[in-house]
Design an enzyme around this catalytic site. Sequence first.
Site, PDB file in Angstrom:
ATOM      1  N   GLY A   1      44.917  33.263  46.645  1.00 13.00           N
ATOM      2  CA  GLY A   1      44.884  34.724  46.738  1.00 13.00           C
ATOM      3  C   GLY A   1      45.014  35.241  48.150  1.00 13.00           C
ATOM      4  O   GLY A   1      45.863  36.077  48.458  1.00 13.00           O
TER       5      GLY A   1
ATOM      6  N   GLU B   1      41.778  41.709  44.358  1.00  9.92           N
ATOM      7  CA  GLU B   1      41.205  40.695  43.460  1.00  9.92           C
ATOM      8  C   GLU B   1      39.898  41.233  42.893  1.00  9.92           C
ATOM      9  O   GLU B   1      39.437  42.323  43.271  1.00  9.92           O
ATOM     10  CB  GLU B   1      40.960  39.383  44.216  1.00  9.92           C
ATOM     11  CG  GLU B   1      42.250  38.687  44.629  1.00  9.92           C
ATOM     12  CD  GLU B   1      41.977  37.343  45.291  1.00  9.92           C
ATOM     13  OE1 GLU B   1      41.615  36.399  44.585  1.00  9.92           O
ATOM     14  OE2 GLU B   1      42.121  37.255  46.513  1.00  9.92           O
TER      15      GLU B   1
ATOM     16  N   HIS C   1      35.849  29.921  38.065  1.00  9.40           N
ATOM     17  CA  HIS C   1      36.973  30.860  38.152  1.00  9.40           C
ATOM     18  C   HIS C   1      37.449  31.142  36.730  1.00  9.40           C
ATOM     19  O   HIS C   1      37.642  30.219  35.938  1.00  9.40           O
ATOM     20  CB  HIS C   1      38.110  30.268  38.985  1.00  9.40           C
ATOM     21  CG  HIS C   1      39.103  31.287  39.449  1.00  9.40           C
ATOM     22  ND1 HIS C   1      39.941  31.946  38.580  1.00  9.40           N
ATOM     23  CD2 HIS C   1      39.378  31.773  40.678  1.00  9.40           C
ATOM     24  CE1 HIS C   1      40.696  32.797  39.268  1.00  9.40           C
ATOM     25  NE2 HIS C   1      40.375  32.714  40.552  1.00  9.40           N
TER      26      HIS C   1
ATOM     27  N   ARG D   1      33.970  37.947  39.398  1.00  6.44           N
ATOM     28  CA  ARG D   1      34.290  36.735  38.644  1.00  6.44           C
ATOM     29  C   ARG D   1      33.262  36.333  37.613  1.00  6.44           C
ATOM     30  O   ARG D   1      33.603  35.867  36.528  1.00  6.44           O
ATOM     31  CB  ARG D   1      34.402  35.580  39.623  1.00  6.44           C
ATOM     32  CG  ARG D   1      35.796  35.268  39.897  1.00  6.44           C
ATOM     33  CD  ARG D   1      35.930  34.251  40.927  1.00  6.44           C
ATOM     34  NE  ARG D   1      37.112  34.661  41.651  1.00  6.44           N
ATOM     35  CZ  ARG D   1      37.523  34.136  42.760  1.00  6.44           C
ATOM     36  NH1 ARG D   1      36.831  33.174  43.317  1.00  6.44           N
ATOM     37  NH2 ARG D   1      38.610  34.560  43.323  1.00  6.44           N
TER      38      ARG D   1
ATOM     39  N   HIS E   1      34.752  26.267  40.389  1.00  7.04           N
ATOM     40  CA  HIS E   1      35.635  26.693  41.472  1.00  7.04           C
ATOM     41  C   HIS E   1      34.951  26.696  42.830  1.00  7.04           C
ATOM     42  O   HIS E   1      35.537  26.269  43.814  1.00  7.04           O
ATOM     43  CB  HIS E   1      36.143  28.099  41.141  1.00  7.04           C
ATOM     44  CG  HIS E   1      37.091  28.679  42.144  1.00  7.04           C
ATOM     45  ND1 HIS E   1      38.296  28.092  42.459  1.00  7.04           N
ATOM     46  CD2 HIS E   1      37.015  29.802  42.906  1.00  7.04           C
ATOM     47  CE1 HIS E   1      38.933  28.834  43.366  1.00  7.04           C
ATOM     48  NE2 HIS E   1      38.162  29.864  43.668  1.00  7.04           N
TER      49      HIS E   1
ATOM     50  N   ARG F   1      30.086  34.781  44.794  1.00  8.31           N
ATOM     51  CA  ARG F   1      30.965  35.126  45.923  1.00  8.31           C
ATOM     52  C   ARG F   1      32.043  36.127  45.516  1.00  8.31           C
ATOM     53  O   ARG F   1      32.668  35.995  44.458  1.00  8.31           O
ATOM     54  CB  ARG F   1      31.645  33.863  46.447  1.00  8.31           C
ATOM     55  CG  ARG F   1      32.651  34.120  47.554  1.00  8.31           C
ATOM     56  CD  ARG F   1      33.333  32.842  47.969  1.00  8.31           C
ATOM     57  NE  ARG F   1      34.084  32.268  46.885  1.00  8.31           N
ATOM     58  CZ  ARG F   1      35.408  32.225  46.815  1.00  8.31           C
ATOM     59  NH1 ARG F   1      36.138  32.712  47.788  1.00  8.31           N
ATOM     60  NH2 ARG F   1      35.996  31.665  45.787  1.00  8.31           N
TER      61      ARG F   1
HETATM   62  P1  FAD Z   1      37.598  22.117  52.677  1.00 11.90           P
HETATM   63  O1  FAD Z   1      38.804  22.891  53.007  1.00 11.90           O
HETATM   64  O2  FAD Z   1      37.420  21.699  51.261  1.00 11.90           O
HETATM   65  O3  FAD Z   1      37.588  20.802  53.588  1.00 11.90           O
HETATM   66  C1  FAD Z   1      36.598  19.823  53.392  1.00 11.90           C
HETATM   67  C2  FAD Z   1      36.907  18.658  54.312  1.00 11.90           C
HETATM   68  O4  FAD Z   1      35.785  17.797  54.378  1.00 11.90           O
HETATM   69  C3  FAD Z   1      38.071  17.799  53.850  1.00 11.90           C
HETATM   70  O5  FAD Z   1      38.827  17.437  54.977  1.00 11.90           O
HETATM   71  C4  FAD Z   1      37.380  16.556  53.274  1.00 11.90           C
HETATM   72  O6  FAD Z   1      38.169  15.401  53.321  1.00 11.90           O
HETATM   73  C5  FAD Z   1      36.202  16.453  54.223  1.00 11.90           C
HETATM   74  N1  FAD Z   1      35.033  15.706  53.760  1.00 11.90           N
HETATM   75  C6  FAD Z   1      34.243  15.934  52.690  1.00 11.90           C
HETATM   76  N2  FAD Z   1      33.234  15.033  52.661  1.00 11.90           N
HETATM   77  C7  FAD Z   1      33.395  14.218  53.733  1.00 11.90           C
HETATM   78  C8  FAD Z   1      32.685  13.102  54.257  1.00 11.90           C
HETATM   79  N3  FAD Z   1      31.590  12.590  53.651  1.00 11.90           N
HETATM   80  N4  FAD Z   1      33.142  12.513  55.384  1.00 11.90           N
HETATM   81  C9  FAD Z   1      34.285  12.958  56.004  1.00 11.90           C
HETATM   82  N5  FAD Z   1      34.991  14.013  55.549  1.00 11.90           N
HETATM   83  C10 FAD Z   1      34.537  14.640  54.436  1.00 11.90           C
HETATM   84  N6  FAD Z   1      38.998  31.136  49.207  1.00 11.90           N
HETATM   85  C11 FAD Z   1      39.468  32.295  49.735  1.00 11.90           C
HETATM   86  O7  FAD Z   1      38.828  32.872  50.606  1.00 11.90           O
HETATM   87  N7  FAD Z   1      40.659  32.787  49.310  1.00 11.90           N
HETATM   88  C12 FAD Z   1      41.408  32.189  48.346  1.00 11.90           C
HETATM   89  O8  FAD Z   1      42.483  32.677  48.006  1.00 11.90           O
HETATM   90  C13 FAD Z   1      40.922  30.987  47.771  1.00 11.90           C
HETATM   91  N8  FAD Z   1      41.617  30.361  46.793  1.00 11.90           N
HETATM   92  C14 FAD Z   1      41.196  29.141  46.366  1.00 11.90           C
HETATM   93  C15 FAD Z   1      41.973  28.429  45.464  1.00 11.90           C
HETATM   94  C16 FAD Z   1      41.609  27.154  45.091  1.00 11.90           C
HETATM   95  C17 FAD Z   1      42.462  26.399  44.114  1.00 11.90           C
HETATM   96  C18 FAD Z   1      40.428  26.574  45.613  1.00 11.90           C
HETATM   97  C19 FAD Z   1      40.016  25.186  45.228  1.00 11.90           C
HETATM   98  C20 FAD Z   1      39.630  27.294  46.482  1.00 11.90           C
HETATM   99  C21 FAD Z   1      40.006  28.574  46.864  1.00 11.90           C
HETATM  100  N9  FAD Z   1      39.234  29.306  47.755  1.00 11.90           N
HETATM  101  C22 FAD Z   1      39.706  30.481  48.263  1.00 11.90           C
HETATM  102  C23 FAD Z   1      38.024  28.729  48.333  1.00 11.90           C
HETATM  103  C24 FAD Z   1      38.351  28.161  49.724  1.00 11.90           C
HETATM  104  O9  FAD Z   1      39.646  27.618  49.711  1.00 11.90           O
HETATM  105  C25 FAD Z   1      37.366  27.091  50.138  1.00 11.90           C
HETATM  106  O10 FAD Z   1      36.053  27.523  49.928  1.00 11.90           O
HETATM  107  C26 FAD Z   1      37.537  26.776  51.612  1.00 11.90           C
HETATM  108  O11 FAD Z   1      38.871  26.463  51.905  1.00 11.90           O
HETATM  109  C27 FAD Z   1      36.631  25.622  51.993  1.00 11.90           C
HETATM  110  O12 FAD Z   1      36.926  25.267  53.303  1.00 11.90           O
HETATM  111  P2  FAD Z   1      36.029  24.167  53.997  1.00 11.90           P
HETATM  112  O13 FAD Z   1      36.568  23.988  55.381  1.00 11.90           O
HETATM  113  O14 FAD Z   1      34.609  24.512  53.842  1.00 11.90           O
HETATM  114  O15 FAD Z   1      36.261  22.836  53.123  1.00 11.90           O
HETATM  115  C1  SIN Z   2      42.165  33.286  43.660  1.00 12.54           C
HETATM  116  O1  SIN Z   2      43.247  33.373  44.253  1.00 12.54           O
HETATM  117  O2  SIN Z   2      41.941  33.766  42.545  1.00 12.54           O
HETATM  118  C2  SIN Z   2      41.063  32.548  44.330  1.00 12.54           C
HETATM  119  C3  SIN Z   2      40.498  33.388  45.392  1.00 12.54           C
HETATM  120  C4  SIN Z   2      39.162  32.883  45.825  1.00 12.54           C
HETATM  121  O3  SIN Z   2      38.610  31.961  45.245  1.00 12.54           O
HETATM  122  O4  SIN Z   2      38.640  33.462  46.779  1.00 12.54           O
END
Ligand code: FAD
Ligand code: SIN
Length: 531
Positions: A67, A133, A243, A291, A350, A385
């Site tokens: 999104g 959204e 989701h 949601r 999600h 959220r």
């Molecule tokens: P992640 O991006 O998940 O990265 C986690 C990292 O940690 C990875 O590199 C993994 O390998 C590493 N890791 C995990 N455990 C270990 C370990 N023990 N040792 C070493 N490395 C480890 N959010 C929005 O705001 N807008 C959106 O449009 C949106 N759409 C989404 C669509 C989908 C399909 C999904 C799944 C999520 C979406 N979200 C969205 C949510 C958002 O993408 C995530 O919450 C966010 O990207 C999480 O970022 P992060 O850096 O916390 O973790």
């Molecule tokens: C979506 O695009 O519907 C996901 C957005 C989000 O999880 O924040």
Amino acid sequence: MTVVRRAASWEAEADLVVTWEANADFVVVGGGVAGLTAARTATLLGLRVLTLSKGGPTDTSTQYAQGGIAVVADIDDTEDSHAADTIAAGAGLCDPEAVKSIVGAGRHAVSILTDLGAVFDHGGDGRVLRTREGGHSTRRIIHAGGDATGAEVQRALGAAGMPVLFGAAAARVVTGRDGVQGVIALSDRGCGVIHAPAVLLATGGLGQLYACSTNPAGATADGVALALDAGAAVADLEFVQFHPTVLFAAGGLGRRPLISEAVRGEGARLVDAFGMSVTEGVHPLGDLAPRDVVSKAIAARLRATGTDHVFLDARAIDGFPQRFPTITASCLAAGIDPRRDLIPVAPAAHYQCGGVVTDLYGRTDVPGLYAAGEVARTGLHGANRLASNSLLEGLVIGERAGAAAAERRDVRAQVRDATLVPQPVLARTDVQRVMTEQAGVVRDGLGLDDATAQLNFADAVVSTDIAAVEDSALTVTARALVLAASVRTESRGCHTRADHPETDDTQRRSTVVRRNADGELAVDSTLAGVP
Ligand code: FAD
Ligand code: SIN
């Protein structure tokens, strides 16, 4: 150096040889939006940063985000309005200070990305396009590549050139008298010890607790388990966001393609098998309600109609394939053409709204341990959220945590007790079965008791490879989540109890879980003041 495995009573003692050692000022665990942002900030401040990622460069939830990013930058919108929408979605548990602070940092956060070369979608007039959204009162979500926002965020941060040790998993955060001393990591190269006074958990979410999820295979809650083991508090774990619109396929398991809420933002309608609206009369925002409301409406309609999915009717959206190329590809791969066909959808796990308790700089209550991104609980999300607030939070808190880690620069750190401790381990599929059956969109006390009993039926084992680290993290986190869900005898946000359908104002507080003096997971009522 040798890591001595502390043997469980039934287990033969065995040694695990450390094959590599390193020193760093700051270890970042995770290569998604939060981790890479923190690593870059700390590097710019002159810290020696070592970033670990157990997967490859795109094995992150960040990569899959569709999104967009919720950010106020339009004269027709205000930060107060964004904050009000966030607080309304959070069902009474948001920390207003956290909301104000993070929402207020949105423009700066996006400028980090654009400075790194991220390109967001523009209209013919040159202005950044914005979509809408669930739960948002206006169009404020910027996006890239139509529905490939996360891929662009991941690309831009990756292109910044932070070195990352891929294929290396943090198995334990070691603490001593002065707080964090370093990390024990497992990889194909064997067991490594990194001496460091500051560690950031940026490990993403817990979607793999459930049989069906939008999250990648590595979303196994490692950060929650690592934090609990290190003595930190976690909160709001019972609030798992399902989701509403994940592409449905009979028997489909594992990571399932998301159909972004932005599809409804551009006009698609949610209908049941008889063509009737699913959300009419449920909420003033209809299909664009928060949601939790939409997922519950779908669950109720599925029960009422005896079916296992509903439909998105997106046929009236002009130029669907251009606006939503990723979703179009997923649908076509499943034999569905969104221009002609209804898209079958059902809710799936999600997002974890709670997590490791931090302040607004990513600090946990263990000196030197920080958390940012989905694994952290800052108070932004409360009980549910608001869409597209997660990338925003990862950018904002990632940057602040990277800067805060500099406060540990002069702490001398050495891992003296390089021990991997036995932890309860069930197979991933067993955890997923229990959680899907007993702790899904709707829970009740009997089911949660059953889940507790099944999850307690786990052997304590030392994890010596990444798969075992993940299974153990899932088992520990499932236990903590079920504990929190059991004591919350009300329905609020994403937590719906069939046996307690009402919201109870006396329970308008976070449930905090941590290990007690015996090492058992317990609700910590002394921290009930976590706002
Ligand atoms: P992640 O991006 O998940 O990265 C986690 C990292 O940690 C990875 O590199 C993994 O390998 C590493 N890791 C995990 N455990 C270990 C370990 N023990 N040792 C070493 N490395 C480890 N959010 C929005 O705001 N807008 C959106 O449009 C949106 N759409 C989404 C669509 C989908 C399909 C999904 C799944 C999520 C979406 N979200 C969205 C949510 C958002 O993408 C995530 O919450 C966010 O990207 C999480 O970022 P992060 O850096 O916390 O973790
Ligand atoms: C979506 O695009 O519907 C996901 C957005 C989000 O999880 O924040």
